[in-house]
Design a protein around this motif. Sequence first.
Motif, PDB file in Angstrom:
ATOM      1  N   VAL A 290       1.111  -1.133  -0.087  1.00  0.00           N
ATOM      2  CA  VAL A 290      -0.174   0.017   0.013  1.00  0.00           C
ATOM      3  C   VAL A 290       1.007   1.324   0.058  1.00  0.00           C
ATOM      4  CG1 VAL A 290      -0.181  -0.043   2.508  1.00  0.00           C
ATOM      5  CG2 VAL A 290      -1.904   1.317   1.213  1.00  0.00           C
ATOM      6  N   ILE A 291       0.479   2.146  -0.868  1.00  0.00           N
ATOM      7  CA  ILE A 291       1.220   3.520  -0.692  1.00  0.00           C
ATOM      8  C   ILE A 291       0.532   4.530   0.195  1.00  0.00           C
ATOM      9  CG2 ILE A 291       2.030   5.509  -2.193  1.00  0.00           C
ATOM     10  CD1 ILE A 291       1.866   3.473  -4.665  1.00  0.00           C
ATOM     11  N   ALA A 292       0.738   4.571   1.265  1.00  0.00           N
ATOM     12  CA  ALA A 292       0.418   5.466   2.180  1.00  0.00           C
ATOM     13  C   ALA A 292       0.638   6.915   1.900  1.00  0.00           C
ATOM     14  CB  ALA A 292       0.899   5.195   3.718  1.00  0.00           C
ATOM     15  N   GLN A 293      -0.407   7.596   1.322  1.00  0.00           N
ATOM     16  CA  GLN A 293      -0.084   9.089   0.917  1.00  0.00           C
ATOM     17  C   GLN A 293      -0.614  10.171   1.921  1.00  0.00           C
ATOM     18  OE1 GLN A 293      -2.678  10.762  -2.167  1.00  0.00           O
ATOM     19  NE2 GLN A 293      -0.846  11.596  -3.580  1.00  0.00           N
ATOM     20  N   GLY A 294       0.353  10.709   2.673  1.00  0.00           N
ATOM     21  CA  GLY A 294       0.118  11.772   3.382  1.00  0.00           C
ATOM     22  C   GLY A 294      -0.537  13.172   2.941  1.00  0.00           C
TER      23      GLY A 294
ATOM     24  N   ALA B 264       4.537   8.144   1.041  1.00  0.00           N
ATOM     25  CA  ALA B 264       4.553   9.283   0.301  1.00  0.00           C
ATOM     26  C   ALA B 264       4.056  10.654   1.135  1.00  0.00           C
ATOM     27  CB  ALA B 264       3.772   8.894  -0.896  1.00  0.00           C
ATOM     28  N   GLY B 265       4.629  11.941   0.682  1.00  0.00           N
ATOM     29  CA  GLY B 265       4.101  13.126   0.929  1.00  0.00           C
ATOM     30  C   GLY B 265       5.160  13.660   1.607  1.00  0.00           C
ATOM     31  N   GLY B 266       5.541  14.908   0.929  1.00  0.00           N
ATOM     32  CA  GLY B 266       6.461  16.026   1.563  1.00  0.00           C
ATOM     33  C   GLY B 266       7.704  15.568   1.817  1.00  0.00           C
TER      34      GLY B 266
ATOM     35  N   GLN C 273       8.229   7.248  -1.369  1.00  0.00           N
ATOM     36  CA  GLN C 273       8.027   7.606  -2.677  1.00  0.00           C
ATOM     37  C   GLN C 273       7.910   8.852  -2.706  1.00  0.00           C
ATOM     38  OE1 GLN C 273       4.986   5.559  -5.001  1.00  0.00           O
ATOM     39  NE2 GLN C 273       3.867   7.210  -5.441  1.00  0.00           N
ATOM     40  N   LEU C 274       8.757   9.621  -3.549  1.00  0.00           N
ATOM     41  CA  LEU C 274       9.088  10.990  -3.574  1.00  0.00           C
ATOM     42  C   LEU C 274       8.734  11.882  -5.068  1.00  0.00           C
ATOM     43  CD1 LEU C 274      11.437   9.835  -1.702  1.00  0.00           C
ATOM     44  CD2 LEU C 274      12.684  12.041  -2.030  1.00  0.00           C
ATOM     45  N   GLY C 275       7.780  12.767  -4.998  1.00  0.00           N
ATOM     46  CA  GLY C 275       7.387  13.273  -6.197  1.00  0.00           C
ATOM     47  C   GLY C 275       8.061  14.688  -6.365  1.00  0.00           C
TER      48      GLY C 275
END
Length: 352
Positions: free
Chosen positions: A169-173, A214-216, A235-237
């Motif tokens: 699961v990608i936990a996206q904050g 993922a997130g920040g 995971q970094l965007g």
Amino acid sequence: MSSALTDLFPYPIVQAPMAGGVSVPQLAAAVCEAGGLGFLAAGYKTADGMYQEIKQLRGLTGRPFGVNLFLPQPDCADPAAVEVYAHQLAGEAAWYETEPGDPDSGRDDGYDAKLAVLLDNPVPVVSFHFGVPGREVVDALHRVGTFTLVTATTPEEAQAVERAGADAVIAQGVEAGGHQGTHRDVAETDGSGLGLLSLVAQVRETVGLPIVAAGGIMRGSQIAAVLAAGAVAAQLGTAFLATPESGAHPLHKQALTNPLFVRTELTRAFTGRPARGLVNRFLREHGPYAPAAYPEVHHLTAPLRKAAARAGDAQGMALWAGQGHRMARDLPAGQLVEALVAEVRAARGEGR
Ligand SMILES: Cc1cc2nc3c(=O)[nH]c(=O)nc-3n(C[C@H](O)[C@H](O)[C@H](O)COP(=O)(O)O)c2cc1C
């Protein structure tokens, strides 16, 4: 790193898929070659466009990579609200000397056709955003040897991901740049979503799946923090958006560290679904009035965003960015992976 998924890549670093021409094959290849997991974003691509990018990426690297899909969305709940929003955007169209797009110009993004391509030409990893694929889809991908990941923004969504049989699961904050991958569009734009560390801890106590956080995240110290909280990778965007290999518009890259843009907000202004971007004129003026209508609003604003980019006006573009945008570095993507890995080690006190 312990799960089979993370055996695919040596470092616990995933380059987020970024639709809209940002995560191009050159970016994904550079990340894969440096030991992270590079991703292609197929959400706005046709099945053939996705296939061509996969071919291109395979020509650039022999290492494992991922492809991201958007789940199809339910029919527009309120076409009248879209019409009202279209009227509101008339001034933008006049200013940029263009026409608003047709909101009904494509609800089907070719999800089934893309899945068919991915089953005929399997890739190492497929991730899903905006919902949970059917169990039969996950099973079919498993049969061709593909790992499956699905975004979740709450512990309940993580449970749905587990029920579907996905591998991680990608936990996206709520800090995350771009669209929140909520399974249904119930997300508020008031920032009341869960912050990443809290989300990772809650997901860890709710499901048994490996977690990608993922997130920040902009520094290795933050990667070390989410690993300590129970994630297997980060995971970094936004961090990769700033690299020279990313296909983001130069004005978008510059805006990340431009002191003119000091804040981000979740907004429906550009696409009709909550997404985090730098606060600019368009977001400020239209965000409060934009209806919950994806992809109708996305189609409506597409020509306006393109015209703003042509005019060199960052105030009219969708400047997706996570809360850490001011820490962006314009290092080549491979060097960014190396710097992040060194920072993870330093944060853990390794090599002292
Ligand atoms: C420009 C941009 C485009 C994005 N497009 C996608 C996408 O197509 N699919 C997806 O699953 N996530 C997408 N995301 C969200 C990322 O997967 C990830 O959750 C986010 O970038 C993490 O936050 P960060 O940007 O602060 O690192 C996008 C993010 C950005 C910044």
